[in-house]
Design a protein around this motif. Sequence first.
Motif, mmCIF file in Angstrom:
data_model
loop_
_atom_site.group_PDB
_atom_site.id
_atom_site.type_symbol
_atom_site.label_atom_id
_atom_site.label_comp_id
_atom_site.label_asym_id
_atom_site.label_seq_id
_atom_site.Cartn_x
_atom_site.Cartn_y
_atom_site.Cartn_z
ATOM 1 N N ALA A 155 -63.253 -12.157 115.730
ATOM 2 C CA ALA A 155 -64.437 -12.828 115.193
ATOM 3 C C ALA A 155 -64.388 -14.328 115.430
ATOM 4 N N TYR A 156 -63.212 -14.935 115.230
ATOM 5 C CA TYR A 156 -63.089 -16.369 115.483
ATOM 6 C C TYR A 156 -63.271 -16.695 116.955
ATOM 7 N N SER A 157 -62.866 -15.779 117.843
ATOM 8 C CA SER A 157 -63.066 -16.044 119.273
ATOM 9 C C SER A 157 -64.551 -16.050 119.617
ATOM 10 N N LEU A 158 -65.336 -15.237 118.934
ATOM 11 C CA LEU A 158 -66.788 -15.282 119.137
ATOM 12 C C LEU A 158 -67.384 -16.548 118.533
ATOM 13 N N PHE B 216 -65.884 -19.525 117.932
ATOM 14 C CA PHE B 216 -65.503 -20.760 118.620
ATOM 15 C C PHE B 216 -65.596 -20.660 120.135
ATOM 16 N N ASN B 217 -65.981 -19.503 120.636
ATOM 17 C CA ASN B 217 -66.182 -19.279 122.064
ATOM 18 C C ASN B 217 -64.929 -19.614 122.888
ATOM 19 N N PHE B 218 -63.828 -18.882 122.587
ATOM 20 C CA PHE B 218 -62.604 -19.051 123.365
ATOM 21 C C PHE B 218 -62.082 -17.672 123.776
ATOM 22 N N ASN B 219 -61.210 -17.665 124.765
ATOM 23 C CA ASN B 219 -60.630 -16.422 125.266
ATOM 24 C C ASN B 219 -59.376 -16.098 124.447
ATOM 25 N N PRO B 220 -59.399 -15.019 123.651
ATOM 26 C CA PRO B 220 -58.276 -14.743 122.754
ATOM 27 C C PRO B 220 -57.202 -13.839 123.351
ATOM 28 N N LEU B 221 -57.194 -13.641 124.667
ATOM 29 C CA LEU B 221 -56.371 -12.590 125.258
ATOM 30 C C LEU B 221 -54.889 -12.722 124.920
ATOM 31 N N SER B 222 -54.298 -13.890 125.079
ATOM 32 C CA SER B 222 -52.871 -14.026 124.805
ATOM 33 C C SER B 222 -52.562 -13.837 123.319
ATOM 34 N N TRP B 223 -53.382 -14.439 122.462
ATOM 35 C CA TRP B 223 -53.174 -14.255 121.022
ATOM 36 C C TRP B 223 -53.451 -12.821 120.602
ATOM 37 N N LEU B 224 -54.438 -12.199 121.220
ATOM 38 C CA LEU B 224 -54.774 -10.815 120.896
ATOM 39 C C LEU B 224 -53.632 -9.880 121.276
ATOM 40 N N CYS B 225 -53.019 -10.114 122.433
ATOM 41 C CA CYS B 225 -51.863 -9.297 122.836
ATOM 42 C C CYS B 225 -50.732 -9.429 121.831
ATOM 43 N N LEU B 226 -50.452 -10.646 121.391
ATOM 44 C CA LEU B 226 -49.397 -10.868 120.412
ATOM 45 C C LEU B 226 -49.714 -10.179 119.083
ATOM 46 N N CYS B 227 -50.956 -10.307 118.615
ATOM 47 C CA CYS B 227 -51.342 -9.710 117.332
ATOM 48 C C CYS B 227 -51.320 -8.189 117.388
ATOM 49 N N ILE B 228 -51.748 -7.616 118.502
ATOM 50 C CA ILE B 228 -51.713 -6.161 118.634
ATOM 51 C C ILE B 228 -50.271 -5.666 118.695
ATOM 52 N N LEU B 229 -49.408 -6.410 119.376
ATOM 53 C CA LEU B 229 -47.990 -6.049 119.417
ATOM 54 C C LEU B 229 -47.385 -6.074 118.015
ATOM 55 N N LEU B 230 -47.664 -7.132 117.261
ATOM 56 C CA LEU B 230 -47.153 -7.213 115.893
ATOM 57 C C LEU B 230 -47.737 -6.128 114.995
ATOM 58 N N CYS B 231 -49.002 -5.796 115.226
ATOM 59 C CA CYS B 231 -49.647 -4.713 114.472
ATOM 60 C C CYS B 231 -48.939 -3.383 114.754
ATOM 61 N N GLY B 232 -48.598 -3.166 116.018
ATOM 62 C CA GLY B 232 -47.864 -1.958 116.381
ATOM 63 C C GLY B 232 -46.471 -1.926 115.781
ATOM 64 N N LEU B 233 -45.815 -3.085 115.719
ATOM 65 C CA LEU B 233 -44.488 -3.145 115.109
ATOM 66 C C LEU B 233 -44.538 -2.834 113.615
#
Length: 108
Positions: A52-55, A57-74
């Motif tokens: 939602a924040y990426s929408l 502030f109009n930024f590409n969240p790919l690197s942060w999204l990968c990290l957050c999904i990895l932590l979510c999986g952990l």
Amino acid sequence: KNPKTLPVLHVYPLAIIVGALTLQIICAVLNNWIKISTHAAAAGGVVGALCAYSLWFNFNPLSWLCLCILLCGLVGTARLILRQHKLIDIGLGTLLGILCGFFCVLLV
């Protein structure tokens, strides 16, 4: 200067607080009928809020999204290893967290 209006910067942390409280209330109510992992819901809430924040502030969240999904999986894997939840409990919690985090940030 109008004292009744909040500066715009106060909206961003407020959205996180409202999203977290809303998510915990929904999880507490739903846990009366079905078991939902609140740990997975909180981790999913971070993913949803980031999207939602990426929408916003109009930024590409790919690197942060990968990290957050990895932590979510952990977090989900740890709950499975500890035998505190089944896979469906973690999946429902994650889905609920993503949806609640995303919509609460966008609507606040």
